[in-house]
Design an enzyme around this catalytic site. Structure first.
Site: not given
Ligand code: AQP
Length: 338
Positions: A112, A203, A206
């Site tokens: 990040k 993966k 967002k």
């Molecule tokens: N691609 C994915 N496959 C499976 N599980 C996923 N999670 C996120 N992306 C995938 C799971 O979603 C839950 C919520 O995650 P969060 O609130 O931490 O959101 P995040 O990880 O910030 O979502 P993103 O899209 O992955 O954001 P960035 O880009 O900021 O890293 C968690 O249980 C996560 O494992």
């Protein structure tokens, strides 16, 4: 009943298919067997800059999605993290137990922070990143440990953070006497990692919006994204994540949304092309998401009622969190406030 705790960030407004299949689907299912605590983690959201109006709105939109997906607020405690101040309080304690090197090894921070400072160099760029992004996994450890959770349903990307949580719990227990339960990750293997539709080796996230299917976008748009998902130049529909990452990702999503096995899908699509698979998956997704969107709209129609549901959840969560924090404070040697 065993306890379960998990949280999700409100930052994007809409959740995506990776969030749903990797984590939220399990949140719903675990209500049957566990005493569940689920939170919208707004404290985590401010590790990157947020517009206050947007954050307020997205927090409600997130809660509405959780309810629409099947979180039952009568059975589970659904709450907003900042409503339970014990999260921030225990996080401080955990920060004091965490080694700098240990925190530096968290790969999500590395990813990040690299994304946020792309184009910059050296010390100048790290100076632009908030310390909160660095200590995020420690707050996450506090989130989990406050509820003495047995299980934490998350996607594969969170495994390392869960390890840190266990290490911190163990360290506290060794130093001050047994206080925290060591939680286990609850990761469903088949959907542990949903991949980006445009880059099926990364993966779905967002932060890279092109290949992300959002639960709240127009389903026509989602169907179009699915139709233009990157696949290989071959023709055969087989499950082979190494060599056919794109098609395999679509099969996993299809299987998870319909409850049909990947093998039966492969058999059904024998002789058909990628286009057929993509078109059908677009329809399957539309059918799944349309009623969810309608329910989200209903919950958002009455924000006073939604806020009441969240206040009730916070009250229940707080009763548990306060007890754990009081015990931890006492063990550390803080004077009781009365
Ligand atoms: N691609 C994915 N496959 C499976 N599980 C996923 N999670 C996120 N992306 C995938 C799971 O979603 C839950 C919520 O995650 P969060 O609130 O931490 O959101 P995040 O990880 O910030 O979502 P993103 O899209 O992955 O954001 P960035 O880009 O900021 O890293 C968690 O249980 C996560 O494992």
């Amino acid at each position: 009943r065993p306890r379960v705790l998990s949280g999700i960030q409100p930052t994007a407004g809409s959740f995506h298919l990776g969030n749903y299949l990797g984590a939220l689907r399990q949140w719903v299912a675990l209500q049957e067997t566990h005493e569940a605590f689920y939170c919208v983690v707004d404290l985590h959201a401010i590790t990157v800059e947020q517009d206050p109006k947007v954050l307020r709105r997205n927090t409600r939109v997130s809660a509405a999605q959780l309810l629409a997906l099947g979180i039952d607020p009568d059975r589970s405690s659904l709450f907003v993290q900042s409503h339970v101040p014990e999260h921030a309080q225990l996080a401080w304690v955990m920060q004091c137990l965490t080694g700098f090197g240990e925190a530096s090894r968290m790969t999500q921070f590395k990813d990040k922070s690299a994304r946020q400072t792309a184009g910059g160099a050296g010390d100048q760029t790290t100076a632009a990143i908030g310390v909160g992004l660095f200590t995020y996994p420690i707050l996450q450890a506090a989130d989990i440990l406050l509820y003495q959770a047995h299980h934490v349903p998350v996607g594969e990307d969170q495994r390392q953070h869960l390890e840190l949580t266990r290490d911190l719990a163990q360290r506290f227990n060794t130093r001050y006497g047994k206080t925290f339960r060591l939680p286990e990750p609850y990761i469903v293997k088949d959907t542990a990692k949903i991949y980006d539709l445009q880059d099926p080796t990364s993966k779905m996230s967002k932060s890279v919006p092109a290949g992300v299917v959002e639960l709240l976008e127009d389903p026509k748009r989602s169907a179009k994204k699915i139709r233009s998902a990157v696949t290989d130049t071959g023709r055969e529909i087989v499950y082979d994540p190494e060599r056919k990452a794109g098609v395999s990702n679509l099969l996993v999503i299809y299987s998870a949304l319909t409850g049909r096995t990947v093998e039966s899908l492969v058999a059904d699509y024998d002789g058909k092309g990628y286009g057929d698979l993509k078109k059908d998956l677009g329809e399957v997704f539309t059918e799944f998401v349309t009623p969810v969107q309608a329910r989200v709209a209903e919950y958002l129609d009455d924000t006073a009622e939604l806020d009441k549901v969240l206040a009730r959840g916070a009250e229940r969560a707080r009763a548990v969190a306060a007890k754990t924090l009081a015990r931890a404070y006492d063990r550390i040697g803080f004077l009781s406030s009365g």
